[in-house]
Design a protein around this motif. Structure first.
Motif, mmCIF file in Angstrom:
data_model
loop_
_atom_site.group_PDB
_atom_site.id
_atom_site.type_symbol
_atom_site.label_atom_id
_atom_site.label_comp_id
_atom_site.label_asym_id
_atom_site.label_seq_id
_atom_site.Cartn_x
_atom_site.Cartn_y
_atom_site.Cartn_z
ATOM 1 N N LEU A 79 1.709 1.880 -3.528
ATOM 2 C CA LEU A 79 0.123 2.447 -4.081
ATOM 3 C C LEU A 79 0.178 4.054 -3.801
ATOM 4 O O LEU A 79 -0.022 4.803 -4.622
ATOM 5 N N GLU A 83 -6.238 -0.598 -11.941
ATOM 6 C CA GLU A 83 -4.814 -0.727 -11.561
ATOM 7 C C GLU A 83 -4.666 -1.193 -10.168
ATOM 8 O O GLU A 83 -3.814 -1.891 -9.711
ATOM 9 N N GLY A 84 -5.204 -0.624 -9.129
ATOM 10 C CA GLY A 84 -4.966 -0.687 -7.785
ATOM 11 C C GLY A 84 -5.553 -2.142 -7.526
ATOM 12 O O GLY A 84 -4.806 -2.708 -6.605
ATOM 13 N N TYR A 118 0.854 -1.266 -0.025
ATOM 14 C CA TYR A 118 -0.101 0.145 0.006
ATOM 15 C C TYR A 118 0.945 1.223 0.004
ATOM 16 O O TYR A 118 0.596 2.302 -0.489
ATOM 17 N N THR A 120 -3.136 -5.034 -5.753
ATOM 18 C CA THR A 120 -3.338 -5.832 -4.391
ATOM 19 C C THR A 120 -3.752 -7.303 -4.701
ATOM 20 O O THR A 120 -3.786 -8.012 -3.536
ATOM 21 N N ILE A 162 -7.042 3.475 -5.399
ATOM 22 C CA ILE A 162 -6.590 2.002 -4.789
ATOM 23 C C ILE A 162 -7.697 1.126 -5.234
ATOM 24 O O ILE A 162 -7.529 -0.231 -5.202
ATOM 25 N N PHE A 196 0.084 7.361 -6.268
ATOM 26 C CA PHE A 196 -0.863 8.078 -6.108
ATOM 27 C C PHE A 196 -0.617 9.779 -5.921
ATOM 28 O O PHE A 196 -1.071 10.509 -6.360
#
Length: 431
Positions: A58, A339-340, A55, A344, A335, A62
């Motif tokens: 990510l 893509e997010g 995360y 994950t 997220i 972002f």
């Protein structure tokens, strides 16, 4: 004359007033208007270190496109998470966004602490129709949406292939293909691969990620057409044949066969001292780090009605009271985007159709055999049962844990424990 002078002064003052106002940009009345003002968002999870690392990557990505938005990541252990959020809500200190699980959602909805995010569906770029419809149901109420799923893992069995092969046993995957991977076969296998004593003891199986998470044992009852609660969550139904058999099985394994650790013992699957370990598929993030033995996954054992895994579900929800609603929605859209979810899916069973059947999900480095992921995860999802939720879940959970404490301490027998649980829990459910 005085009147003329007064009128001239009034006109002059009015002109200066309008000129002063026009020298500053007017504040936008559009709540969705973007701002470049720096903001910090708090993001609460119960993730392990591997999840947090993912995360953070990510978040960094972002931030590249939203340089004014800083996201602070924080983790609370899962057993304490629901209570933590409740305390934060009481103190009006909720995070901006956080993970929520299926057992938490009813309470959080009833308490009115989740933000309505229905409008995300109107963003064509978000591709809401890519989500498997059933994965959204948990977060829907009165035609509004209060969260976005990111993980829909069924429970699976992780097993030590070396121990199974050393004992000369058929693999659980092969037995499952033949329709022979039953609870009886599971107990036999656990007993067969148990060995040693003291620090060198190898246990055949472990149902508990920690000594508070009992819900995976529900699979025994579900696989026989029963369960701890009725569908409406208005009655405790584990005080029946299958609930008693569940506790009796655990009692045998702990105190007769010695094939299951006793309460309080900290023995992990990663140590190589547990033959079979039950958890949701997300545990794969830890299992991938194992280098000392071969491991794999298999479906849950079957009862008279077939296999019945628990379907865990986790999603992202924005908490009411955030001072940065639009910025938090932007982060949520990122997220939970395709893509997010692709990112994950390294650890979580994805709720987006485009990702679930992709090689990106199935062929992660150090993954189990893709065929076994399909067998134990994708093919089992339609059979799975949601972990129950209730506005008084914490009281219910504590009453059940008190019953398990009696079993662990050998102070009561299974049938008496279940009767006591029923007497405590039914009044809570009927409030």
């Amino acid at each position: 004359m005085k009147k003329a002078i007064f009128l001239a002064l009034s006109i002059l003052l009015t002109a200066f007033t309008f000129a002063g106002c026009s020298s500053k940009p007017a504040a936008s009345s559009d709540p969705a208007a973007k701002s470049d003002e720096p903001v910090e968002l708090s993001f609460l999870t119960w993730g392990n270190q591997a999840h947090l690392d993912l995360y953070q990557k990510l978040i960094d990505k972002f931030t590249q496109t939203h340089p004014n938005i800083k996201v602070k990541l924080e983790s609370v252990p899962f057993p304490d998470y629901q209570q933590k959020v409740t305390v934060l809500a009481a103190g009006q200190e909720l995070p901006d966004i956080g993970w929520v699980s299926e057992r938490m959602v009813p309470q959080f909805m009833a308490n009115g602490i989740l933000e309505d995010v229905t409008d995300l569906g109107s963003d064509a770029n978000f591709k809401m129709d890519d989500f498997i419809p059933s994965t959204l149901a948990l977060f829907q109420k009165d035609e509004k949406l209060y969260g976005i799923p990111f993980s829909t893992p069924p429970s699976v069995m992780f097993y030590n292939k070396d121990l199974i092969e050393k004992a000369g046993l058929k693999s659980p995957n092969d037995l499952a293909k033949e329709g022979k991977w039953t609870w009886e076969e599971f107990e036999k296998t656990a007993k067969a691969i148990t060995s040693g004593t003291g620090a060198s003891k190898i246990y055949g199986a472990n149902f508990f990620r920690d000594w508070k998470t009992w819900i995976l044992l529900s699979s025994y009852s579900w696989s026989n057409g029963s369960g701890p609660f009725n569908k409406e969550m208005t009655q405790f139904t584990w005080n029946d044949q299958y609930g008693t058999e569940t506790l009796s099985m655990l009692q045998r394994m702990m105190f007769t066969d010695g094939s299951h650790p006793k309460a309080g013992e900290q023995v992990s699957f990663e140590s190589g001292k547990i033959g079979m370990f039950f958890d949701v598929y997300s545990y794969v993030s830890k299992a991938r780090t194992i280098k000392d033995f071969k491991w794999d996954i298999a479906p849950m054992p079957s009862g008279s009605q077939g296999s019945a895994p628990m379907l865990g579900q986790a999603g992202y929800s924005i908490f009411k009271g955030t001072k940065h609603l639009q910025e938090t929605k932007e982060f949520l859209k990122f997220i939970a985007s395709e893509e997010g979810v692709q990112a994950t899916s390294a650890y979580f069973v994805p709720p987006r159709t485009s990702v679930l059947n992709s090689d990106l999900f199935l062929k992660q480095p150090n993954n189990p055999d893709p065929a076994h992921i399909k067998q134990a995860v994708i093919d089992e999802m339609p059979k799975a049962h949601f972990q129950p939720g209730h506005v008084e879940w914490q009281k219910i959970d504590n009453s059940i844990l008190a019953g398990f404490d009696q079993l662990f301490g050998q102070t009561a027998q299974p049938q008496d424990i279940m009767k006591s649980m029923e007497e405590k829990i039914n009044p809570i459910l009927k409030k």
